[in-house]
Motif scaffolding. Structure first.
Motif, PDB file in Angstrom:
ATOM      1  N   VAL A 138       0.980  -1.068   0.001  1.00  0.00           N
ATOM      2  CA  VAL A 138      -0.030   0.035   0.051  1.00  0.00           C
ATOM      3  C   VAL A 138       0.822   1.275   0.108  1.00  0.00           C
ATOM      4  O   VAL A 138       1.958   1.281   0.722  1.00  0.00           O
ATOM      5  CB  VAL A 138      -0.928   0.092   1.263  1.00  0.00           C
ATOM      6  N   SER A 139       0.476   2.290  -0.753  1.00  0.00           N
ATOM      7  CA  SER A 139       1.318   3.599  -0.659  1.00  0.00           C
ATOM      8  C   SER A 139       0.491   4.522   0.149  1.00  0.00           C
ATOM      9  O   SER A 139      -0.761   4.776  -0.069  1.00  0.00           O
ATOM     10  CB  SER A 139       1.636   3.974  -2.028  1.00  0.00           C
ATOM     11  N   ALA A 140       1.406   5.296   0.916  1.00  0.00           N
ATOM     12  CA  ALA A 140       0.621   6.474   1.949  1.00  0.00           C
ATOM     13  C   ALA A 140       1.826   7.076   2.561  1.00  0.00           C
ATOM     14  O   ALA A 140       2.838   6.872   2.154  1.00  0.00           O
ATOM     15  CB  ALA A 140      -0.121   5.786   3.204  1.00  0.00           C
ATOM     16  N   TYR A 141       1.603   8.455   3.048  1.00  0.00           N
ATOM     17  CA  TYR A 141       2.257   9.142   3.797  1.00  0.00           C
ATOM     18  C   TYR A 141       3.214  10.051   3.011  1.00  0.00           C
ATOM     19  O   TYR A 141       3.814  11.226   3.345  1.00  0.00           O
ATOM     20  CB  TYR A 141       3.301   8.407   4.824  1.00  0.00           C
ATOM     21  N   SER A 142       3.285   9.965   1.557  1.00  0.00           N
ATOM     22  CA  SER A 142       4.517  10.556   1.043  1.00  0.00           C
ATOM     23  C   SER A 142       3.975  12.187   0.694  1.00  0.00           C
ATOM     24  O   SER A 142       4.933  12.870   0.506  1.00  0.00           O
ATOM     25  CB  SER A 142       4.526  10.141  -0.498  1.00  0.00           C
ATOM     26  N   ASN A 143       2.593  12.450   0.852  1.00  0.00           N
ATOM     27  CA  ASN A 143       2.238  13.867   0.832  1.00  0.00           C
ATOM     28  C   ASN A 143       2.186  14.572   2.233  1.00  0.00           C
ATOM     29  O   ASN A 143       1.621  15.698   2.284  1.00  0.00           O
ATOM     30  CB  ASN A 143       1.206  14.160   0.016  1.00  0.00           C
ATOM     31  N   CYS A 158      -3.682  17.993   7.198  1.00  0.00           N
ATOM     32  CA  CYS A 158      -3.324  17.597   5.665  1.00  0.00           C
ATOM     33  C   CYS A 158      -4.150  16.134   5.554  1.00  0.00           C
ATOM     34  O   CYS A 158      -4.299  15.558   6.350  1.00  0.00           O
ATOM     35  CB  CYS A 158      -2.036  17.219   5.493  1.00  0.00           C
ATOM     36  N   ASP A 159      -4.508  15.989   4.200  1.00  0.00           N
ATOM     37  CA  ASP A 159      -5.157  14.652   3.788  1.00  0.00           C
ATOM     38  C   ASP A 159      -3.927  13.791   3.501  1.00  0.00           C
ATOM     39  O   ASP A 159      -2.886  14.376   2.940  1.00  0.00           O
ATOM     40  CB  ASP A 159      -6.129  14.840   2.833  1.00  0.00           C
ATOM     41  N   CYS A 160      -4.264  12.531   3.728  1.00  0.00           N
ATOM     42  CA  CYS A 160      -3.382  11.498   3.224  1.00  0.00           C
ATOM     43  C   CYS A 160      -3.782  10.659   2.177  1.00  0.00           C
ATOM     44  O   CYS A 160      -4.753  10.039   2.196  1.00  0.00           O
ATOM     45  CB  CYS A 160      -2.584  10.551   4.461  1.00  0.00           C
ATOM     46  N   LEU A 161      -3.160  10.844   0.836  1.00  0.00           N
ATOM     47  CA  LEU A 161      -3.628  10.008  -0.154  1.00  0.00           C
ATOM     48  C   LEU A 161      -3.090   8.339  -0.199  1.00  0.00           C
ATOM     49  O   LEU A 161      -1.736   8.227  -0.038  1.00  0.00           O
ATOM     50  CB  LEU A 161      -3.135  10.692  -1.617  1.00  0.00           C
ATOM     51  N   VAL A 162      -4.044   7.433  -0.246  1.00  0.00           N
ATOM     52  CA  VAL A 162      -3.692   6.220  -0.185  1.00  0.00           C
ATOM     53  C   VAL A 162      -4.143   5.280  -1.342  1.00  0.00           C
ATOM     54  O   VAL A 162      -4.979   5.505  -1.609  1.00  0.00           O
ATOM     55  CB  VAL A 162      -4.273   5.576   1.252  1.00  0.00           C
ATOM     56  N   THR A 201       4.581  15.293  -4.004  1.00  0.00           N
ATOM     57  CA  THR A 201       5.560  15.762  -2.951  1.00  0.00           C
ATOM     58  C   THR A 201       6.536  16.664  -3.346  1.00  0.00           C
ATOM     59  O   THR A 201       6.784  17.754  -2.547  1.00  0.00           O
ATOM     60  CB  THR A 201       6.351  14.393  -2.490  1.00  0.00           C
ATOM     61  N   PRO A 202       7.104  16.518  -4.715  1.00  0.00           N
ATOM     62  CA  PRO A 202       7.963  17.722  -5.077  1.00  0.00           C
ATOM     63  C   PRO A 202       7.265  19.008  -5.176  1.00  0.00           C
ATOM     64  O   PRO A 202       7.943  20.105  -4.944  1.00  0.00           O
ATOM     65  CB  PRO A 202       8.560  17.285  -6.258  1.00  0.00           C
ATOM     66  N   LEU A 203       5.899  18.995  -5.519  1.00  0.00           N
ATOM     67  CA  LEU A 203       5.221  20.106  -5.677  1.00  0.00           C
ATOM     68  C   LEU A 203       5.074  20.767  -4.321  1.00  0.00           C
ATOM     69  O   LEU A 203       5.218  22.155  -3.948  1.00  0.00           O
ATOM     70  CB  LEU A 203       3.752  19.738  -5.723  1.00  0.00           C
ATOM     71  N   LYS A 210       9.017  28.219  -1.717  1.00  0.00           N
ATOM     72  CA  LYS A 210       8.589  29.628  -2.195  1.00  0.00           C
ATOM     73  C   LYS A 210       8.085  30.315  -1.436  1.00  0.00           C
ATOM     74  O   LYS A 210       8.369  31.741  -1.204  1.00  0.00           O
ATOM     75  CB  LYS A 210       7.570  29.372  -3.400  1.00  0.00           C
ATOM     76  N   ASN A 211       7.446  29.708  -0.207  1.00  0.00           N
ATOM     77  CA  ASN A 211       6.702  30.590   0.642  1.00  0.00           C
ATOM     78  C   ASN A 211       7.306  30.682   1.914  1.00  0.00           C
ATOM     79  O   ASN A 211       6.548  31.010   3.065  1.00  0.00           O
ATOM     80  CB  ASN A 211       5.232  30.017   0.977  1.00  0.00           C
ATOM     81  N   LYS A 212       8.597  30.092   2.085  1.00  0.00           N
ATOM     82  CA  LYS A 212       9.448  30.146   3.277  1.00  0.00           C
ATOM     83  C   LYS A 212       8.687  29.524   4.536  1.00  0.00           C
ATOM     84  O   LYS A 212       8.417  29.985   5.845  1.00  0.00           O
ATOM     85  CB  LYS A 212       9.740  31.545   3.685  1.00  0.00           C
ATOM     86  N   SER A 213       8.181  28.197   4.272  1.00  0.00           N
ATOM     87  CA  SER A 213       7.229  27.288   4.852  1.00  0.00           C
ATOM     88  C   SER A 213       7.836  26.275   5.228  1.00  0.00           C
ATOM     89  O   SER A 213       8.748  25.766   4.617  1.00  0.00           O
ATOM     90  CB  SER A 213       5.676  27.309   4.649  1.00  0.00           C
ATOM     91  N   HIS A 214       7.202  25.243   6.238  1.00  0.00           N
ATOM     92  CA  HIS A 214       7.713  23.874   6.452  1.00  0.00           C
ATOM     93  C   HIS A 214       6.571  22.959   6.434  1.00  0.00           C
ATOM     94  O   HIS A 214       6.669  21.571   6.744  1.00  0.00           O
ATOM     95  CB  HIS A 214       8.473  23.862   7.667  1.00  0.00           C
ATOM     96  N   HIS A 215       5.362  23.570   6.283  1.00  0.00           N
ATOM     97  CA  HIS A 215       4.144  22.699   6.671  1.00  0.00           C
ATOM     98  C   HIS A 215       2.877  22.694   5.431  1.00  0.00           C
ATOM     99  O   HIS A 215       1.708  22.409   5.875  1.00  0.00           O
ATOM    100  CB  HIS A 215       3.268  22.999   7.982  1.00  0.00           C
ATOM    101  N   ALA A 216       3.396  22.737   4.261  1.00  0.00           N
ATOM    102  CA  ALA A 216       2.572  22.795   3.230  1.00  0.00           C
ATOM    103  C   ALA A 216       1.681  21.335   3.071  1.00  0.00           C
ATOM    104  O   ALA A 216       2.614  20.255   3.204  1.00  0.00           O
ATOM    105  CB  ALA A 216       3.251  23.081   1.908  1.00  0.00           C
ATOM    106  N   GLY A 217       0.399  21.352   2.950  1.00  0.00           N
ATOM    107  CA  GLY A 217      -0.326  20.248   3.108  1.00  0.00           C
ATOM    108  C   GLY A 217      -1.452  20.429   2.022  1.00  0.00           C
ATOM    109  O   GLY A 217      -1.724  21.353   1.370  1.00  0.00           O
ATOM    110  N   ILE A 218      -2.143  19.136   1.745  1.00  0.00           N
ATOM    111  CA  ILE A 218      -3.312  19.214   0.879  1.00  0.00           C
ATOM    112  C   ILE A 218      -4.499  18.851   1.398  1.00  0.00           C
ATOM    113  O   ILE A 218      -4.608  18.061   2.390  1.00  0.00           O
ATOM    114  CB  ILE A 218      -3.063  18.717  -0.461  1.00  0.00           C
TER     115      ILE A 218
END
Length: 226
Positions: A138-143, A158-162, A201-203, A210-218
């Motif tokens: 299963v894939s998860a956590y990468s975002n 953040c949501d986690c896409l699985v 993830t790279p996005l 770009k935004n000098k942040s550390h917590h970007a999520g979706i």
């Protein structure tokens, strides 16, 4: 249920171990060397202001795999095959949740760029490496960014896409993901969809830079919560 976080001494693995140990899950941190895993345990104890946390231990990757029910793989792409080769004799009957992201930085490039792998995604590469084993991938956590995981006094926005091909295994992974405070796991379909998810993830890394942040999520909106 015992959770082995293989490669658990890196930022993401350490963050997941911290979160799950704090919530009371039975966690074992795996590393190429047991001593390094034990040091990661000590780091988490220091962050939580506790000693001798009963539901947390550090072992070598093979030893952690042997005693685990669910395995979370959190190694960089360049270490993926060697790590899987070291544990493949102990994975039968288990679930591996692959958190690997195919970042160009893994091969000397930029962390804001995705690197294509022959199998389509890192999780599909794991499935190919373990094709002869009785294991569910299963894939998860990468975002979910490591900074949000390590910021353990706050909920994760953040949501986690699985993704996964076996519905029962995917459901168990989703239940585990949803134990992270603030996180909503979303079933994105078969493992082949991971090739789309991993590109997020790279996005997110680029947005953080770009935004000098550390917590970007979706967040995925418009879906019924189940």
């Amino acid at each position: 249920m015992k959770i082995a976080i293989i490669g658990g001494t890196g930022d993401q693995g350490l963050g997941l171990a911290l979160r799950y140990a704090k919530s009371g899950e039975d966690v074992v941190i795996g590393s190429r060397k047991a001593e390094k895993a034990e040091n990661a345990v000590a780091e988490i104890e220091n962050l939580l202001g506790k000693t001798n946390i009963e539901n947390l231990e550090g072992l070598s990757n093979p030893d952690a795999t042997i005693i685990a029910d669910i395995i979370i793989l959190t190694v960089p792409l360049q270490a993926q095959k060697a790590t899987l080769d070291s544990i493949k004799d102990y994975v039968d009957g288990k679930i591996i949740i692959d958190a690997t992201a195919s970042l160009s930085s893994n091969i000397g490039g930029s962390p804001t760029e995705f690197v294509e792998v022959w199998e389509g995604s890192a999780a599909e590469r794991t499935a190919a490496i373990l094709k002869d084993k009785d294991v569910s991938i299963v894939s998860a956590y990468s975002n979910i960014c490591s900074s949000s995981l390590m910021n353990h006094e706050e909920k994760i926005d953040c949501d986690c896409l699985v993704c996964g091909d076996d519905d029962e295994s995917k459901l168990k992974a989703i239940e585990l993901v949803n134990k992270l405070p603030g996180v909503n796991a979303i079933d994105c379909g078969p493992l082949s969809r991971t090739k789309i998810v991993e590109k997020i993830t790279p996005l997110l890394i680029g947005l953080n830079i770009k935004n000098k942040s550390h917590h970007a999520g979706i967040r995925i909106t418009g879906l019924d919560k189940k």
